[in-house]
Design a protein around this motif. Structure first.
Motif, short mmCIF file in Angstrom:
data_model
loop_
_atom_site.label_atom_id
_atom_site.label_comp_id
_atom_site.label_asym_id
_atom_site.label_seq_id
_atom_site.Cartn_x
_atom_site.Cartn_y
_atom_site.Cartn_z
N GLU A 1 54.56 120.92 87.03
CA GLU A 1 53.22 120.85 86.51
C GLU A 1 52.61 119.46 86.41
OE1 GLU A 1 51.00 121.84 82.29
OE2 GLU A 1 52.68 123.14 82.66
N GLU A 2 53.26 118.55 85.93
CA GLU A 2 52.98 117.35 85.92
C GLU A 2 52.88 116.59 87.22
OE1 GLU A 2 55.91 118.34 84.39
OE2 GLU A 2 55.36 118.09 82.46
N ARG A 3 53.39 117.00 88.24
CA ARG A 3 53.28 116.54 89.58
C ARG A 3 51.92 117.32 90.08
NH1 ARG A 3 58.98 117.41 90.68
NH2 ARG A 3 58.47 119.57 91.46
N GLY A 4 51.58 118.44 89.64
CA GLY A 4 50.52 118.85 90.00
C GLY A 4 49.18 118.27 89.44
N LEU A 5 49.25 118.01 88.25
CA LEU A 5 48.37 117.16 87.49
C LEU A 5 48.00 115.83 88.43
CD1 LEU A 5 49.13 117.15 83.87
CD2 LEU A 5 47.01 118.24 84.97
N PHE A 6 49.16 115.06 88.68
CA PHE A 6 49.01 113.83 89.30
C PHE A 6 48.41 114.00 90.52
CE2 PHE A 6 51.07 109.98 91.55
CZ PHE A 6 50.31 109.28 90.94
N ALA A 7 48.95 114.97 91.17
CA ALA A 7 48.56 115.04 92.67
C ALA A 7 46.82 115.43 92.63
CB ALA A 7 48.77 116.39 93.52
N ARG A 8 46.29 116.19 91.64
CA ARG A 8 44.92 116.16 91.46
C ARG A 8 44.29 114.98 91.11
NH1 ARG A 8 44.21 120.11 86.78
NH2 ARG A 8 42.12 119.06 86.75
N GLY A 9 44.92 114.06 90.39
CA GLY A 9 44.36 112.61 90.10
C GLY A 9 44.23 111.77 91.30
N VAL A 10 45.31 111.96 92.03
CA VAL A 10 45.53 110.88 93.14
C VAL A 10 44.54 111.28 94.18
CG1 VAL A 10 47.01 110.39 95.24
CG2 VAL A 10 47.93 110.45 93.01
N ARG A 11 43.97 112.45 94.37
CA ARG A 11 43.08 112.93 95.42
C ARG A 11 41.62 112.48 94.75
NH1 ARG A 11 46.19 117.47 95.39
NH2 ARG A 11 44.74 118.69 94.18
N ALA A 12 41.36 112.57 93.61
CA ALA A 12 40.23 112.40 92.86
C ALA A 12 39.96 110.79 92.90
CB ALA A 12 40.28 112.77 91.47
N VAL A 13 41.05 109.86 92.52
CA VAL A 13 40.76 108.58 92.76
C VAL A 13 40.50 108.12 94.23
CG1 VAL A 13 42.27 106.15 92.44
CG2 VAL A 13 42.44 107.76 90.61
N LEU A 14 41.40 108.59 95.11
CA LEU A 14 41.22 108.02 96.42
C LEU A 14 39.64 108.83 97.03
CD1 LEU A 14 44.65 108.70 97.89
CD2 LEU A 14 43.72 106.56 97.20
N GLY A 15 39.38 109.96 96.70
CA GLY A 15 38.20 110.53 97.01
C GLY A 15 37.02 109.52 96.59
N GLY A 16 36.79 108.91 95.36
CA GLY A 16 36.24 108.15 94.59
C GLY A 16 36.31 106.45 94.97
N TRP A 17 37.19 106.34 95.89
CA TRP A 17 37.44 104.78 96.21
C TRP A 17 36.48 104.56 97.43
CZ3 TRP A 17 42.45 102.58 98.58
CH2 TRP A 17 42.46 101.13 98.54
#
Length: 196
Positions: free
Chosen positions: A7-23
Motif C-alpha cells: 500500500e505504501e509503495r502504491g502511495l509513493f508511486a502515485r507521488g513520484v508520477r505526480a512530482v515528475l509530471g509537475g517538474w
C-alpha cells in the motif's frame, strides 16, 4: 527506515508520477525531444527507477536524490538542470517517501493536491515553449521576377565545384591508400609532413 509495504509503495508511486509530471525541466526536455524519440518512455522509466532507488536505499538524503536526478537528466535527456528545481524535486520526493512509508495517506494526498494545483501553470509554460510550425514558405515569385537561368546555372556550378585548396597546401582528397579518402599532401600516396 523499513521497506514500505504494498500500500505504501502504491502511495509513493502515485507521488513520484505526480512530482515528475509537475517538474517543468523534465516535461520540457520530453516535449522538446531532448531525450530523443523515446523521451516519454525514458520519463516513465525514471519514475520506476526512482521508486527502486528509494526502496533499495535506506534513509536517502535530498543531496543523493538530487545527484541521481541530475545524472539521469544529463545522461538520458542531455539536459543540465540549473534552475534550482533539482533541489525542490528531491525534497518533494524525500518528503513523499517518508509520508508513504509511514502509511500517511492524508499527507500524501495533501502533497498530491498541491502538485495538482501547479498543473495549469506547467501546462501554460509547456504550451508557450512549443516550437512554432516553422517559418512560412516564401510566396512564389511572379513570372520574370526570379533569378535568370544564367544566374541559376552559375549558382549551381558554385555549389557543385570543389572548394579551392587552402593556402597551407593541405587538402582532403582521395589520395589515401587503396583509394580511401585521406589527407592529401601532394606526396603521391605517401603520407605528407605532419602538421605542426
Amino acid at each position: 527506515m523499513a521497506a514500505p509495504g504494498v500500500e505504501e509503495r502504491g502511495l509513493f508511486a502515485r507521488g513520484v508520477r505526480a512530482v515528475l509530471g509537475g517538474w517543468a525541466a523534465l516535461q520540457l526536455a520530453v516535449a522538446q525531444g531532448f531525450g530523443g524519440p523515446r523521451g516519454p518512455e525514458k520519463a516513465a522509466w525514471l519514475a520506476g527507477a526512482l521508486q527502486d532507488f528509494f526502496t533499495q536505499n535506506a534513509d536517502l538524503e535530498e543531496e543523493e536524490v538530487e545527484e541521481f536526478l541530475a545524472e539521469v537528466m544529463d545522461n538520458e535527456f542531455d539536459t543540465a538542470v540549473e534552475d534550482g528545481s533539482l533541489r525542490q524535486v528531491s525534497r518533494e520526493l524525500v518528503t513523499l517517501f517518508a509520508r508513504a512509508s509511514r502509511g500517511d495517506a492524508g499527507g500524501v494526498g495533501e502533497a498530491l493536491g498541491a502538485l495538482a494545483r501547479r498543473g495549469p501553470a506547467l501546462a501554460a509554460a509547456l504550451a508557450a515553449a512549443q516550437p512554432a510550425e516553422g517559418p512560412a514558405p516564401a510566396p512564389p515569385l511572379p513570372q520574370g521576377e526570379g533569378p535568370s537561368s544564367a544566374e541559376e546555372e552559375e549558382e549551381e556550378a558554385m555549389e557543385c565545384s570543389p572548394p579551392p585548396p587552402p593556402p597551407d597546401g593541405w587538402t582532403l582528397g582521395g589520395g589515401g591508400a587503396r583509394g580511401r579518402p585521406g589527407l592529401g599532401g601532394g606526396g603521391g600516396g605517401r603520407p605528407g609532413p605532419r602538421p605542426g
